[in-house]
Design a protein around this motif. Structure first.
Motif, short mmCIF file in Angstrom:
data_model
loop_
_atom_site.label_atom_id
_atom_site.label_comp_id
_atom_site.label_asym_id
_atom_site.label_seq_id
_atom_site.Cartn_x
_atom_site.Cartn_y
_atom_site.Cartn_z
N PRO A 1 -74.57 69.64 71.80
CA PRO A 1 -74.15 69.51 73.20
C PRO A 1 -72.64 69.51 73.33
O PRO A 1 -71.93 69.09 72.41
N PRO A 2 -72.11 69.96 74.47
CA PRO A 2 -70.66 69.90 74.71
C PRO A 2 -70.22 68.45 74.89
O PRO A 2 -71.04 67.55 75.09
N VAL A 3 -68.93 68.24 74.84
CA VAL A 3 -68.38 66.88 74.84
C VAL A 3 -68.75 66.12 76.11
O VAL A 3 -68.98 64.90 76.06
N ASP A 4 -68.84 66.80 77.27
CA ASP A 4 -69.18 66.09 78.49
C ASP A 4 -70.61 65.55 78.47
O ASP A 4 -70.90 64.46 79.00
N VAL A 5 -71.52 66.28 77.81
CA VAL A 5 -72.90 65.83 77.69
C VAL A 5 -72.98 64.63 76.75
O VAL A 5 -73.69 63.66 77.00
N VAL A 6 -72.23 64.69 75.64
CA VAL A 6 -72.17 63.56 74.71
C VAL A 6 -71.63 62.33 75.42
O VAL A 6 -72.17 61.22 75.28
N ALA A 7 -70.57 62.50 76.19
CA ALA A 7 -69.99 61.38 76.92
C ALA A 7 -71.01 60.77 77.88
O ALA A 7 -71.14 59.54 77.99
N SER A 8 -71.77 61.63 78.56
CA SER A 8 -72.78 61.15 79.49
C SER A 8 -73.85 60.33 78.77
O SER A 8 -74.29 59.29 79.26
N GLN A 9 -74.25 60.78 77.57
CA GLN A 9 -75.25 60.06 76.79
C GLN A 9 -74.73 58.71 76.29
O GLN A 9 -75.51 57.81 76.00
N LEU A 10 -73.41 58.58 76.20
CA LEU A 10 -72.80 57.32 75.81
C LEU A 10 -72.41 56.48 77.03
O LEU A 10 -71.74 55.46 76.89
N ALA A 11 -72.85 56.95 78.21
CA ALA A 11 -72.59 56.23 79.47
C ALA A 11 -71.11 56.02 79.72
O ALA A 11 -70.66 54.94 80.12
N THR A 12 -70.34 57.08 79.50
CA THR A 12 -68.90 57.00 79.75
C THR A 12 -68.42 58.36 80.25
O THR A 12 -69.19 59.32 80.36
N SER A 13 -67.14 58.46 80.53
CA SER A 13 -66.57 59.73 80.98
C SER A 13 -66.02 60.51 79.79
O SER A 13 -65.75 59.94 78.73
N THR A 14 -65.86 61.81 79.98
CA THR A 14 -65.28 62.65 78.93
C THR A 14 -63.89 62.17 78.56
O THR A 14 -63.52 62.12 77.38
N ARG A 15 -63.13 61.79 79.55
CA ARG A 15 -61.75 61.34 79.31
C ARG A 15 -61.74 60.06 78.48
O ARG A 15 -60.95 59.93 77.53
N THR A 16 -62.62 59.11 78.82
CA THR A 16 -62.66 57.85 78.07
C THR A 16 -63.13 58.09 76.64
O THR A 16 -62.61 57.49 75.70
N LEU A 17 -64.13 58.95 76.47
CA LEU A 17 -64.61 59.27 75.12
C LEU A 17 -63.49 59.89 74.29
O LEU A 17 -63.27 59.50 73.14
N SER A 18 -62.77 60.84 74.88
CA SER A 18 -61.68 61.49 74.16
C SER A 18 -60.61 60.49 73.76
O SER A 18 -60.08 60.54 72.64
N ARG A 19 -60.29 59.55 74.65
CA ARG A 19 -59.29 58.53 74.33
C ARG A 19 -59.78 57.61 73.23
O ARG A 19 -59.02 57.20 72.34
N SER A 20 -61.07 57.26 73.26
CA SER A 20 -61.63 56.38 72.24
C SER A 20 -61.61 57.05 70.87
O SER A 20 -61.32 56.41 69.86
#
Length: 342
Positions: free
Chosen positions: A256-275
């Motif tokens: 899955p693309p990064v935005d889908v992964v972020a959604s599955q982690l219940a967060t935003s793409t931007r927050t996931l990238s920062r983490s």
């Protein structure tokens, strides 16, 4: 910060292991003062059993030790030097387990009490079981060091806990063979293979039933309850890298693309990238690592044509896969396929 991530700047690591790193260095003539330079670690912290250090401090300490250690076997030496009592309450719980299987599973369940940046797993498959390092820290020298520590700890502690001179079937390392291969072989007393998809120990499943020398069910239950309480106070610390890897491995070939992964982690793409940036990595880097591991495994264990293999790791164009594979491993895919014939 996503709940459940570990941070370079959060005080999560107990002082027991850093103290062992200093002791191992001192055994080779390196002073504690030299090892603590620029780490921000004080002697008072090291003498306080309740103190915890940041992973940033551990990285700086490890870098000082790597640069000054006179031998290349530092990781193996550290692994052999770490005693079960240095794991605190977790060590006490492991020591009291009934058998090797329950000891490993307990260690997996509560390993974040000792090191939150790594994830371990056990995979039982009929007569062979893999004890596997499943997560990674994105700093290559530190990662390689801790792969060696992993091998040293598991082999040494398995023998200590059982009181038996047990050996793995094979030891796998997912990096090229270093100059000190003989040191691995002398410790493991079994075949040691490099350039593997994963870092893991393969053992006879029957060995998991080996009773521990100091098994005590009442003590084990009490100690595990204490571990659970401590972990609850700390909060879950599974690495964000491990969480992303698990999502990617659910459906190999359809990553899955990064935005889908972020959604599955219940967060935003931007927050996931920062983490991910906070622990020195990125979604693309984790994806490449997963693809590399899968590709090497397919090359070694199947006769799939390159076109099909490329598709299984998410590449529709085999030429793009070949370029990426060479970037990941510095080898062509044929290197691993031909390796089976040697």
């Amino acid at each position: 910060m996503i709940r459940g991530t570990w941070s370079l700047t959060e005080p999560l690591v107990p002082v027991n292991i850093p103290a062992t790193m200093i002791r191992v260095g001192q055994d080779k003539g390196i002073t504690a003062t030299a090892l603590l330079v620029n780490t921000g670690i004080s002697n008072e912290q090291l003498s306080d059993p309740t103190a915890r250090l940041t992973y940033q401090q551990i990285l700086l300490l490890a870098d000082n030790l790597i640069k000054q250690y006179p031998e290349e076997t530092l990781g193996l030496d550290l692994g052999k030097a770490i005693n079960i009592n240095q794991f605190g309450m977790l060590g006490y719980a492991i020591l009291s387990c009934a058998d090797l299987r329950s000891a490993i599973r307990l260690g997996i369940k509560y390993h974040t009490l000792v090191d939150p940046a790594f994830t371990f797993e056990i995979s039982e498959q009929n007569d062979v079981t893999a004890v596997r390092l499943t997560s990674h820290i994105p700093f290559e020298p530190m990662y390689r060091l801790l792969c060696d520590v992993f091998v040293g700890i598991f082999i040494t502690l398995a023998r200590f806990l059982t009181g038996k001179d047990i050996c793995a079937r094979e030891v796998h390392l997912n990096h090229p063979a270093p100059s000190y291969v003989k040191a691995y072989e002398e410790l493991a007393r079994c075949p040691v293979l490099f350039d593997q998809p994963r870092t893991e120990l393969l053992i006879d499943t029957a060995l998991l039933d080996t009773p521990l020398a100091m098994a005590d069910s009442a003590t084990a239950a009490m100690a595990e309850a204490q571990c659970a309480e401590i972990l609850t106070r700390m909060g879950p610390k599974e690495g964000i890298v491990a969480k992303v890897r698990r999502i990617l491995l659910r459906n190999p070939g359809t990553f899955p693309p990064v935005d889908v992964v972020a959604s599955q982690l219940a967060t935003s793409t931007r927050t996931l990238s920062r983490s991910l940036q906070d622990v020195g990595t990125s979604y693309q880097r984790i994806l490449d690592e997963v693809r590399k591991e899968m590709a090497i495994e397919y090359l070694r264990n199947s006769n799939l044509p390159i076109e099909e293999l490329a598709a299984l790791v998410g590449y529709s164009d085999p030429s793009n896969f070949r370029k990426a594979f060479r970037r990941w491993t510095q080898h062509a895919p044929s290197y691993y396929r031909e390796e089976r014939k040697r």
